[in-house]
Design an enzyme around this catalytic site. Structure first.
Site, short mmCIF file in Angstrom:
data_model
loop_
_atom_site.label_atom_id
_atom_site.label_comp_id
_atom_site.label_asym_id
_atom_site.label_seq_id
_atom_site.Cartn_x
_atom_site.Cartn_y
_atom_site.Cartn_z
N HIS A 96 -4.83 6.89 2.19
CA HIS A 96 -3.52 6.77 2.84
C HIS A 96 -2.35 7.18 1.96
O HIS A 96 -1.21 7.19 2.40
CB HIS A 96 -3.30 5.33 3.32
C1 UD1 Z 1 2.28 0.64 2.17
C2 UD1 Z 1 2.61 0.49 0.68
C3 UD1 Z 1 1.40 0.93 -0.15
C4 UD1 Z 1 0.15 0.18 0.28
C5 UD1 Z 1 -0.05 0.40 1.77
C6 UD1 Z 1 -1.27 -0.31 2.28
C7 UD1 Z 1 4.95 0.91 0.06
C8 UD1 Z 1 5.85 1.86 -0.60
N1 UD1 Z 1 3.70 1.37 0.30
O1 UD1 Z 1 2.07 2.02 2.42
O2 UD1 Z 1 1.65 0.63 -1.50
O3 UD1 Z 1 -0.94 0.68 -0.45
O4 UD1 Z 1 1.10 -0.10 2.44
O5 UD1 Z 1 -1.50 0.01 3.60
O6 UD1 Z 1 5.35 -0.20 0.35
N2 UD1 Z 1 2.36 2.02 10.34
C9 UD1 Z 1 1.87 1.62 11.54
N3 UD1 Z 1 1.60 0.29 11.70
C10 UD1 Z 1 1.80 -0.61 10.72
C11 UD1 Z 1 2.32 -0.18 9.51
C12 UD1 Z 1 2.59 1.14 9.31
O7 UD1 Z 1 1.67 2.39 12.44
O8 UD1 Z 1 1.51 -1.81 10.94
C13 UD1 Z 1 2.62 3.46 10.14
C14 UD1 Z 1 4.06 3.83 10.40
O9 UD1 Z 1 4.07 5.09 10.97
C15 UD1 Z 1 4.67 3.90 9.01
C16 UD1 Z 1 3.50 4.40 8.20
O10 UD1 Z 1 2.35 3.79 8.79
O11 UD1 Z 1 5.77 4.74 8.95
C17 UD1 Z 1 3.56 4.02 6.76
O12 UD1 Z 1 3.77 2.59 6.62
P1 UD1 Z 1 4.56 2.03 5.33
O13 UD1 Z 1 4.58 0.55 5.33
O14 UD1 Z 1 5.87 2.71 5.23
O15 UD1 Z 1 3.71 2.55 4.12
P2 UD1 Z 1 2.13 2.60 3.90
O16 UD1 Z 1 1.73 4.03 3.84
O17 UD1 Z 1 1.39 1.71 4.83
#
Ligand code: UD1
Length: 404
Positions: free
Chosen positions: A242
């Site tokens: 991811h």
């Molecule tokens: C975040 C953490 C990362 C961790 C990861 C575990 C930061 C900078 N990054 O990254 O360190 O390893 O979590 O998963 O905090 N989304 C959904 N549903 C959700 C959550 C996210 O659809 O419940 C999608 C959204 O499109 C979002 C994207 O995933 O924009 C990324 O989510 P985000 O929390 O920004 O970062 P992660 O890549 O999950």
């Protein structure tokens, strides 16, 4: 009574806060028992004020009561990225839910700060505990220190020395402003020393994520996921990817899929897919490239996921936590990154840091599948007791501060 708020935001936070919550609960049970016993004794002897009682109990290193509250920022909000972990890790419903959701880094961090500050002003806790390195970690620690509230950082001191990773920035900043730094591996002590942090803030306590792993291993063995997917023990690969550096560009995502397709000719692959990776595979039109020996699933709950890792032959990942979990379980792990902030997993454990040249990664994976396996050891203090150590230190220090 001490009031402490622990923050969870994203998926890897839940398994770190769960053992802390259990340790605080245990402490409260012990404390109330002690209080009843002390109360009976004191009333027989003529009584002692509550303040004296608390002060005395500290000097004797006895526990006190803690009101431990949980704040979920809502950084991760999908049922499969969040709620399932609360259920499986037996965490209570969060006391506060900020509902910030997704956004750019600045938006997400700022939203968490604004909402968390309101909670802090209302609750006035003695301490905020943040874990890991996600945006919620830095946002909540920053909001707290600006209000002169003490901050404890669990999993402090880790460094990849790669500022392209948002997590590295979160780690460095959170460590700089925290009052208590709890370390999972010795590299953390060195890193903090080099950055000028004073020794009396740093505590090498072990790994809360491994506390959860040890606690739930017996339950993991009763899951049926390997049978559900018709997997043969020690004969399949688990993949999780991811990191923006691997999945945000079409070229690298395409190369990763090619590598997995080749490996899937040798072994079945299970690939629980993060929302970011799924949406990028779709956006780049790569869905049909994945070969049928690759089982693509939605994000998987904690117990099922640990069961998949425990029973597989090889994990291929770019996650931080999975490098640690596989090391504890003695399972071979190929980390598709150029660096790791968790060097003990490579030096002592079963992790192979392989970089992002996916052709090389494929060769390394094939070597492992042909039997070239690393024998690992469990790192120091990864013994299931990190949270208990943390709670003891926190309570002792906070009470001492209150009376100083
Ligand atoms: C975040 C953490 C990362 C961790 C990861 C575990 C930061 C900078 N990054 O990254 O360190 O390893 O979590 O998963 O905090 N989304 C959904 N549903 C959700 C959550 C996210 O659809 O419940 C999608 C959204 O499109 C979002 C994207 O995933 O924009 C990324 O989510 P985000 O929390 O920004 O970062 P992660 O890549 O999950």
């Amino acid at each position: 009574m001490l009031k402490i708020i622990s923050v969870v935001g994203a998926r890897p936070n839940f398994m770190k806060v769960a053992p802390l919550h259990k340790a605080f609960e245990k402490l409260s049970v012990v404390s109330s028992r002690l209080a009843v016993e002390t109360g009976k004794r004191k009333s027989a002897e003529g009584g002692e004020s509550r303040k004296d009682e608390e002060k005395n109990s500290t000097t004797k290193h006895q526990p006190t009561t803690v009101n431990h509250l949980i704040c979920h920022t809502g950084q991760h909000y999908d049922e499969k990225m969040s709620k399932v972990f609360f259920d499986e890790l037996e965490l209570p419903k969060p006391d506060f839910y900020l509902g910030v959701g997704s956004g750019s880094h600045a938006e997400q961090t700022a939203k968490v700060m604004i909402e968390f500050e309101k909670i802090l002003l209302q609750e006035k806790p003695d301490l905020v505990i943040v874990v890991g390195d996600v945006n919620s970690t830095i946002a909540c620690s920053l909001a707290a220190v600006k209000l002169h509230i003490k901050v404890a950082h669990v999993e402090a001191g880790l460094r990849s020395f790669d500022k392209e990773m948002p997590e590295e920035i979160n780690r460095v900043l959170t460590d700089t402003i925290s009052d208590f730094l709890f370390i999972t591996e010795k590299s953390g002590i060195e890193n903090l020393k080099k950055s000028g942090v004073s020794d009396d803030k740093v505590f090498f306590v072990g790994n809360c994520m491994i506390d959860s792993l040890i606690h739930y291993l017996p339950k993991v063995d009763s899951t049926t996921i390997t049978e559900d997917y018709k997997l043969i023990t020690n004969n399949y690969i688990v993949v999780t990817l991811h990191r923006p550096s691997n999945v945000d560009e079409e070229k690298s995502l395409r190369e990763v899929i090619e590598m997995l397709n080749h490996l899937s000719e040798k072994r079945k692959i299970v690939f629980p897919i993060h929302p970011r990776t799924r949406s990028n595979i779709k956006a780049f039109g790569l869905e049909n490239l994945l070969n049928e020996n690759i089982i693509l699933t939605d994000p998987i709950g904690y117990l099922d996921f640990i069961s998949l890792v425990k029973n597989c032959e090889l994990v291929i990942t770019d996650s931080g936590g999975i490098q640690e979990e596989s090391t504890y379980l003695g399972v071979q792990c190929l980390t598709l990154r150029d660096n790791t902030e968790r060097p003990v997993t490579v030096e002592v454990g079963t992790n192979h840091l392989i970089g992002t040249d996916f052709k090389k990664a494929e060769i390394a994976a094939l070597e492992i599948l042909s039997g070239k396996k690393k024998v690992g050891k469990i790192p120091e203090l990864w013994d299931g007791k990190a949270a208990e150590r943390i709670v003891e230190i926190i309570v002792e220090r906070l009470i001492r501060l209150r009376w100083s």
